[in-house]
Design a protein around this motif. Structure first.
Motif, mmCIF file in Angstrom:
data_model
loop_
_atom_site.group_PDB
_atom_site.id
_atom_site.type_symbol
_atom_site.label_atom_id
_atom_site.label_comp_id
_atom_site.label_asym_id
_atom_site.label_seq_id
_atom_site.Cartn_x
_atom_site.Cartn_y
_atom_site.Cartn_z
ATOM 1 N N ALA A 223 0.859 -1.191 0.000
ATOM 2 C CA ALA A 223 0.000 0.000 0.000
ATOM 3 C C ALA A 223 0.889 1.233 0.000
ATOM 4 C CB ALA A 223 -0.910 0.007 1.225
ATOM 5 N N VAL A 224 0.283 2.352 -0.378
ATOM 6 C CA VAL A 224 0.964 3.649 -0.386
ATOM 7 C C VAL A 224 0.039 4.658 0.273
ATOM 8 C CG1 VAL A 224 1.852 5.501 -1.851
ATOM 9 C CG2 VAL A 224 2.266 3.122 -2.486
ATOM 10 N N ILE A 225 0.621 5.498 1.136
ATOM 11 C CA ILE A 225 -0.127 6.584 1.755
ATOM 12 C C ILE A 225 0.294 7.882 1.106
ATOM 13 C CG2 ILE A 225 -0.512 7.908 3.881
ATOM 14 C CD1 ILE A 225 0.039 5.305 5.435
ATOM 15 N N SER A 226 -0.682 8.686 0.723
ATOM 16 C CA SER A 226 -0.451 10.034 0.220
ATOM 17 C C SER A 226 -1.457 10.932 0.931
ATOM 18 C CB SER A 226 -0.647 10.100 -1.289
ATOM 19 O OG SER A 226 -0.455 11.425 -1.751
ATOM 20 N N GLY A 227 -0.949 11.899 1.672
ATOM 21 C CA GLY A 227 -1.838 12.731 2.477
ATOM 22 C C GLY A 227 -2.511 11.865 3.518
ATOM 23 N N LYS A 228 -3.844 11.861 3.513
ATOM 24 C CA LYS A 228 -4.611 11.035 4.458
ATOM 25 C C LYS A 228 -5.263 9.843 3.764
ATOM 26 C CE LYS A 228 -5.714 13.720 8.306
ATOM 27 N NZ LYS A 228 -6.588 13.248 9.309
ATOM 28 N N THR A 229 -4.804 9.537 2.547
ATOM 29 C CA THR A 229 -5.402 8.466 1.762
ATOM 30 C C THR A 229 -4.442 7.285 1.644
ATOM 31 O OG1 THR A 229 -6.615 10.140 0.507
ATOM 32 C CG2 THR A 229 -6.552 7.932 -0.415
ATOM 33 N N ILE A 230 -4.987 6.076 1.802
ATOM 34 C CA ILE A 230 -4.219 4.842 1.683
ATOM 35 C C ILE A 230 -4.720 4.102 0.443
ATOM 36 C CG2 ILE A 230 -3.535 2.691 2.798
ATOM 37 C CD1 ILE A 230 -4.678 4.036 5.427
ATOM 38 N N TYR A 231 -3.807 3.795 -0.453
ATOM 39 C CA TYR A 231 -4.121 3.036 -1.660
ATOM 40 C C TYR A 231 -3.554 1.629 -1.470
ATOM 41 C CZ TYR A 231 -4.914 7.733 -3.417
ATOM 42 O OH TYR A 231 -5.364 9.013 -3.580
ATOM 43 N N VAL A 232 -4.445 0.643 -1.301
ATOM 44 C CA VAL A 232 -4.020 -0.726 -1.027
ATOM 45 C C VAL A 232 -4.028 -1.523 -2.328
ATOM 46 C CG1 VAL A 232 -4.491 -2.829 0.291
ATOM 47 C CG2 VAL A 232 -4.955 -0.582 1.311
ATOM 48 N N SER A 233 -2.899 -2.156 -2.617
ATOM 49 C CA SER A 233 -2.787 -2.986 -3.818
ATOM 50 C C SER A 233 -3.748 -4.155 -3.757
ATOM 51 C CB SER A 233 -1.359 -3.524 -3.954
ATOM 52 O OG SER A 233 -0.456 -2.484 -4.213
ATOM 53 N N GLY A 234 -4.038 -4.709 -4.915
ATOM 54 C CA GLY A 234 -4.939 -5.850 -4.990
ATOM 55 C C GLY A 234 -4.408 -7.059 -4.252
ATOM 56 N N SER A 235 -5.310 -7.765 -3.579
ATOM 57 C CA SER A 235 -4.984 -9.008 -2.882
ATOM 58 C C SER A 235 -5.768 -10.142 -3.527
ATOM 59 C CB SER A 235 -5.373 -8.926 -1.404
ATOM 60 O OG SER A 235 -4.565 -8.028 -0.704
ATOM 61 N N ILE A 236 -5.069 -11.240 -3.785
ATOM 62 C CA ILE A 236 -5.749 -12.443 -4.254
ATOM 63 C C ILE A 236 -5.686 -13.472 -3.134
ATOM 64 C CG2 ILE A 236 -5.326 -12.005 -6.704
ATOM 65 C CD1 ILE A 236 -3.007 -14.006 -6.578
ATOM 66 N N GLY A 237 -6.437 -14.524 -3.268
ATOM 67 C CA GLY A 237 -6.510 -15.549 -2.231
ATOM 68 C C GLY A 237 -5.346 -16.521 -2.280
ATOM 69 N N ILE A 238 -4.220 -16.094 -1.712
ATOM 70 C CA ILE A 238 -3.037 -16.942 -1.673
ATOM 71 C C ILE A 238 -2.504 -17.048 -0.247
ATOM 72 C CG2 ILE A 238 -2.301 -16.543 -4.052
ATOM 73 C CD1 ILE A 238 -0.305 -14.453 -2.968
ATOM 74 N N THR A 239 -1.637 -18.024 -0.057
ATOM 75 C CA THR A 239 -0.943 -18.194 1.210
ATOM 76 C C THR A 239 0.320 -17.337 1.190
ATOM 77 O OG1 THR A 239 0.347 -20.056 0.366
ATOM 78 C CG2 THR A 239 -1.787 -20.569 1.412
ATOM 79 N N ARG A 240 1.013 -17.267 2.325
ATOM 80 C CA ARG A 240 2.256 -16.485 2.404
ATOM 81 C C ARG A 240 3.324 -17.001 1.448
ATOM 82 N NH1 ARG A 240 3.201 -12.659 5.645
ATOM 83 N NH2 ARG A 240 5.423 -13.035 5.900
ATOM 84 N N ASP A 241 3.264 -18.290 1.100
ATOM 85 C CA ASP A 241 4.251 -18.837 0.165
ATOM 86 C C ASP A 241 3.727 -18.863 -1.277
ATOM 87 O OD1 ASP A 241 2.433 -20.845 0.708
ATOM 88 O OD2 ASP A 241 3.927 -22.428 0.879
ATOM 89 N N MET A 242 2.771 -17.969 -1.550
ATOM 90 C CA MET A 242 2.265 -17.723 -2.904
ATOM 91 C C MET A 242 1.528 -18.908 -3.532
ATOM 92 S SD MET A 242 3.175 -14.598 -3.325
ATOM 93 C CE MET A 242 3.651 -13.880 -4.863
ATOM 94 N N GLN A 243 0.898 -19.731 -2.684
ATOM 95 C CA GLN A 243 0.087 -20.829 -3.189
ATOM 96 C C GLN A 243 -1.380 -20.415 -3.146
ATOM 97 O OE1 GLN A 243 1.515 -23.683 -4.490
ATOM 98 N NE2 GLN A 243 3.343 -22.421 -4.151
#
Length: 127
Positions: A21-41
């Motif tokens: 994610a990136v914060i600019s001012g008071k706004t947070i832009y969160v990148s897309g999340s897909i349904g994966i595990t921590r090891d990318m499965q």
């Protein structure tokens, strides 16, 4: 413009080509999340299990920025089978956004990374 990169140790690690994610001012832009595990499965169990995993990860990223799901202003949901998966995805989505849901767009797409069935991104606001 100043921007602050958000990184949460608890969330799935991002690929080197984007930030969680990136914060600019008071706004947070969160990148897309897909349904994966921590090891990318890819999470097994279909669109509902993947939606839950994606929203859990998004929650961890928001926590890393110091906020929760209540701060989400807008969500974008991408489904590879809009007709089949819209209702089941919504069942899980409503578990996370019970009261005062954010504005939302849901789009059917041809494909998602790693063969995922759903991807969710959001824009949130800092207090």
């Amino acid at each position: 413009m100043t921007k602050q990169i958000v990184f949460s140790e608890e969330a799935n690690p991002p690929l080197p080509v984007y930030s969680q994610a990136v914060i600019s001012g008071k706004t947070i832009y969160v990148s897309g999340s897909i349904g994966i595990t921590r090891d990318m499965q890819l999470v097994e169990g279909g669109v509902q299990a993947q939606t839950r995993a994606a929203l859990d990860n998004m929650t961890k990223v928001l926590k890393g920025a110091g906020v929760g799901l209540e701060s989400v202003l807008k969500a974008n949901v991408y489904l590879t089978n809009l007709q089949r998966d819209f209702a089941p995805m919504n069942e899980v989505y409503l578990e996370y956004f019970k009261a005062n849901p954010p504005a939302r767009t849901c789009i059917g797409v041809a494909a998602l990374p790693l063969g995922a069935e759903v991807e969710i991104e959001c824009i949130a606001e800092l207090p």
